[in-house]
Design a protein around this motif. Structure first.
Motif, mmCIF file in Angstrom:
data_model
loop_
_atom_site.group_PDB
_atom_site.id
_atom_site.type_symbol
_atom_site.label_atom_id
_atom_site.label_comp_id
_atom_site.label_asym_id
_atom_site.label_seq_id
_atom_site.Cartn_x
_atom_site.Cartn_y
_atom_site.Cartn_z
ATOM 1 N N LEU A 62 0.811 -1.294 0.039
ATOM 2 C CA LEU A 62 0.012 0.215 -0.128
ATOM 3 C C LEU A 62 1.007 1.350 0.039
ATOM 4 C CD1 LEU A 62 -2.498 -1.094 2.570
ATOM 5 C CD2 LEU A 62 -2.895 -1.623 0.125
ATOM 6 N N THR A 63 0.470 2.104 -0.984
ATOM 7 C CA THR A 63 1.293 3.421 -0.916
ATOM 8 C C THR A 63 0.940 4.503 0.067
ATOM 9 O OG1 THR A 63 -0.120 4.525 -2.598
ATOM 10 C CG2 THR A 63 1.785 3.289 -3.109
ATOM 11 N N HIS A 64 -0.660 4.240 0.498
ATOM 12 C CA HIS A 64 -0.867 4.961 1.714
ATOM 13 C C HIS A 64 -2.219 4.523 1.980
ATOM 14 C CE1 HIS A 64 -2.580 7.192 -1.698
ATOM 15 N NE2 HIS A 64 -3.439 7.903 -0.971
ATOM 16 N N GLY A 65 -3.026 5.052 3.194
ATOM 17 C CA GLY A 65 -4.123 4.449 3.683
ATOM 18 C C GLY A 65 -5.653 5.115 3.315
ATOM 19 N N HIS A 66 -5.473 5.966 2.448
ATOM 20 C CA HIS A 66 -6.915 6.595 2.165
ATOM 21 C C HIS A 66 -7.670 5.503 1.502
ATOM 22 C CE1 HIS A 66 -5.184 10.845 1.778
ATOM 23 N NE2 HIS A 66 -5.662 10.681 3.086
ATOM 24 N N PHE A 67 -8.825 5.386 1.870
ATOM 25 C CA PHE A 67 -10.032 4.274 1.621
ATOM 26 C C PHE A 67 -9.895 3.999 -0.107
ATOM 27 C CE2 PHE A 67 -12.921 7.646 0.255
ATOM 28 C CZ PHE A 67 -13.928 7.062 -0.619
ATOM 29 N N ASP A 68 -9.888 5.043 -0.848
ATOM 30 C CA ASP A 68 -9.762 4.796 -2.283
ATOM 31 C C ASP A 68 -8.440 3.886 -2.867
ATOM 32 O OD1 ASP A 68 -8.342 7.189 -1.673
ATOM 33 O OD2 ASP A 68 -8.685 7.884 -3.820
ATOM 34 N N HIS A 108 -17.508 2.931 5.803
ATOM 35 C CA HIS A 108 -16.746 2.609 6.901
ATOM 36 C C HIS A 108 -15.567 1.679 6.521
ATOM 37 C CE1 HIS A 108 -16.006 2.524 10.901
ATOM 38 N NE2 HIS A 108 -16.138 1.210 10.778
ATOM 39 N N VAL A 109 -14.470 2.105 6.032
ATOM 40 C CA VAL A 109 -13.600 1.063 5.583
ATOM 41 C C VAL A 109 -12.538 0.994 6.463
ATOM 42 C CG1 VAL A 109 -11.843 0.806 3.963
ATOM 43 C CG2 VAL A 109 -13.990 1.824 3.255
ATOM 44 N N ILE A 110 -12.384 -0.093 7.103
ATOM 45 C CA ILE A 110 -11.309 -0.568 8.258
ATOM 46 C C ILE A 110 -10.575 -1.537 7.791
ATOM 47 C CG2 ILE A 110 -10.791 -1.121 10.702
ATOM 48 C CD1 ILE A 110 -11.599 1.594 10.366
ATOM 49 N N VAL A 111 -9.253 -1.680 7.765
ATOM 50 C CA VAL A 111 -8.330 -2.728 7.468
ATOM 51 C C VAL A 111 -7.488 -3.409 8.485
ATOM 52 C CG1 VAL A 111 -6.571 -3.779 5.720
ATOM 53 C CG2 VAL A 111 -8.222 -1.988 5.031
#
Length: 215
Positions: A62-68, A108-111
């Motif tokens: 992942l390059t960063h954690g924004h939901f898209d 509501h995106v959580i990983v």
């Protein structure tokens, strides 16, 4: 699909939920093993390309954690039984629906179960240890934003730091204009031939972006 040095393959897959975002498959053509970057949505679309080409994805990066950029992580990770990696500051985003912007878009995106690593981490394929990318912290758009770079292939997966003809936004929480400028200078110090595979536009090169900004 880009074929680099007759050895490496890059598939840019544009996926969409709220926004259109680029996911990337970076594949060693000899072994058909590779990495998946930023599966933001449409897990089935990404999985179809993987399975139809008989690819074996070893890691999600992942390059960063924004939901898209993370929206399809769970489904793909569970389907393929593979680990997920991101910068150590990524927990601030993937564990917080407000920080990752999903709450602002009625999501509501959580990983969970992410491996958090430091800048400088090298990811190599178990099938071919010469096929690798190095993570470098490039904050500015988000605190956890990174670039994954392969010098031999002259390929950089830069997330939302720089696009074709534009640069990343700093308006969201964790964004910082001074950090972004430092990150841009670092990316644009790479060789002109380096291809920048980014989160929301067609690919570009370091040389083309330097010309665009008169550097």
């Amino acid at each position: 699909m880009d074929v680099i040095n007759n050895q490496s393959i890059v598939h840019q897959l544009t996926v969409k939920d709220v926004f259109s975002t680029n996911a990337f498959l970076y594949i060693d053509q000899e072994t058909k093993h590779g990495f998946l970057f930023d599966p933001g949505a449409e897990a089935e679309k990404i999985l179809r390309v993987i399975k139809s080409n008989d690819y074996h994805i070893e890691k999600i990066l992942l390059t960063h954690g924004h939901f898209d950029h993370i929206g399809a992580v769970d489904k793909i990770r569970n389907e393929l039984n593979i680990p997920v990696y991101m910068h150590e500051l990524g927990h601030k985003y993937v564990q917080n629906a407000r920080m990752n912007l999903s709450a602002l878009c009625n999501r509501h995106v959580i990983v969970d179960d992410v491996n958090y690593v430091q800048s400088g981490e090298v990811f190599e394929l178990s099938a071919n240890s010469d096929f690798k990318v190095t993570m470098t912290h490039t904050p500015g758009h988000a605190m956890d934003q990174v670039m994954y770079y392969n010098a031999q292939d002259k390929a950089a997966f830069v997330g939302d730091t720089i696009f074709k003809g534009n640069i990343g936004s700093t308006q969201y929480e964790g964004g910082n204009e001074r950090d972004l400028m430092k990150s841009l200078n670092m990316i644009l110090s790479l060789p002109d031939e380096v291809v920048l595979y980014n989160g929301h536009t067609d690919k570009t090169t370091v040389g083309d972006e330097k010309k665009r900004y008169g550097l």
